[in-house]
Design a protein around this motif. Structure first.
Motif, mmCIF file in Angstrom:
data_model
loop_
_atom_site.group_PDB
_atom_site.id
_atom_site.type_symbol
_atom_site.label_atom_id
_atom_site.label_comp_id
_atom_site.label_asym_id
_atom_site.label_seq_id
_atom_site.Cartn_x
_atom_site.Cartn_y
_atom_site.Cartn_z
ATOM 1 N N LEU A 48 81.334 0.257 31.051
ATOM 2 C CA LEU A 48 81.292 0.574 29.423
ATOM 3 C C LEU A 48 81.760 -0.767 28.959
ATOM 4 N N LEU A 49 82.545 -1.391 29.161
ATOM 5 C CA LEU A 49 82.870 -2.774 28.571
ATOM 6 C C LEU A 49 81.792 -3.800 28.706
ATOM 7 N N HIS A 50 80.749 -3.864 29.751
ATOM 8 C CA HIS A 50 79.960 -4.603 29.773
ATOM 9 C C HIS A 50 78.773 -4.162 28.811
ATOM 10 N N LYS A 51 78.666 -2.633 28.578
ATOM 11 C CA LYS A 51 77.744 -2.364 27.712
ATOM 12 C C LYS A 51 77.933 -2.619 26.251
ATOM 13 N N GLU A 52 79.217 -2.256 25.964
ATOM 14 C CA GLU A 52 79.799 -2.581 24.718
ATOM 15 C C GLU A 52 80.030 -4.085 24.245
ATOM 16 N N GLY A 53 79.803 -5.118 25.359
ATOM 17 C CA GLY A 53 79.988 -6.442 25.093
ATOM 18 C C GLY A 53 81.307 -6.768 24.683
ATOM 19 N N VAL A 54 82.504 -6.312 24.952
ATOM 20 C CA VAL A 54 83.884 -6.554 24.709
ATOM 21 C C VAL A 54 84.652 -6.527 26.293
ATOM 22 N N SER A 55 85.897 -7.115 25.743
ATOM 23 C CA SER A 55 86.874 -7.095 26.838
ATOM 24 C C SER A 55 87.690 -5.960 26.920
ATOM 25 N N TYR A 56 88.624 -5.388 27.704
ATOM 26 C CA TYR A 56 89.482 -4.465 27.643
ATOM 27 C C TYR A 56 90.016 -4.470 26.261
ATOM 28 N N ASP A 57 91.107 -5.539 26.224
ATOM 29 C CA ASP A 57 91.807 -5.229 24.999
ATOM 30 C C ASP A 57 90.933 -5.275 23.701
ATOM 31 N N GLU A 58 89.858 -5.935 23.643
ATOM 32 C CA GLU A 58 88.945 -5.862 22.335
ATOM 33 C C GLU A 58 88.626 -4.480 22.134
ATOM 34 N N PHE A 59 88.371 -3.810 23.293
ATOM 35 C CA PHE A 59 87.868 -2.364 23.267
ATOM 36 C C PHE A 59 89.110 -1.454 22.821
ATOM 37 N N ILE A 60 90.065 -1.421 23.285
ATOM 38 C CA ILE A 60 91.438 -0.562 23.467
ATOM 39 C C ILE A 60 92.046 -0.723 21.745
#
Length: 161
Positions: free
Chosen positions: A144-156
């Motif tokens: 999911l993070l790869h698909k969104e192009g973000v780190s865990y922190d950025e996503f959360i």
């Protein structure tokens, strides 16, 4: 039954380095449906819900043991088998020499729009963990993070806004 925090509530707890509760505030006691005496000295996972992916706790422990903070969405189970969602911030507590002496967590009401993303994600992760262990849960999160192009922190953090 799903319980819900109010907008102005903050759940606060402290644990020792083994994750045993050393402090709980009134809102924690009320939300968890335990007494203070039933909570203090017990592992924080007394409120762990079976719908919570083990992957998230693995990440949480890795971060805080490395003196890094973490934000996470967590579903908790109450003494009476109710549940409640929180948006948690967990950090290490330090002595004057910089040694970890415990952990400090502050939780607030999660953004309902964020939960609309997190609930199905966690369901997938828990399903994957049942057959493939934590590595399978990590793969779902990493994909999911790869698909969104973000780190865990950025996503959360971005979905809590």
């Amino acid at each position: 039954m799903l319980r819900e925090m109010s907008e102005n509530d903050f759940i606060v707890s402290k644990t020792d380095t083994k994750g045993r509760l050393t402090y709980v505030n009134k809102i924690f006691i009320e939300m968890a449906e335990y007494t203070e005496a039933e909570l203090l000295g017990k592992p924080h996972n007394i409120v762990r819900h079976p719908d919570m992916p083990k992957t998230v706790f693995k990440l949480l422990w890795e971060r805080i043991q490395n003196k890094q903070e973490i934000f996470a969405y967590v579903i908790n189970k109450t003494k009476n088998d109710n549940a409640y969602w929180v948006y948690a911030n967990v950090t290490a507590s330090f002595d004057t020499r910089g040694n970890i002496i415990g952990y400090y967590s502050v939780r607030r009401k999660p953004n309902p729009e964020a939960l609309a993303l997190i609930k199905p994600l966690y369901e997938q992760m828990v399903q994957a963990e049942r057959s493939g262990g934590i590595a399978a849960g990590e793969k779902i999160l990493d994909d999911l993070l790869h698909k969104e192009g973000v780190s865990y922190d950025e996503f959360i953090i971005s979905i809590q806004k």
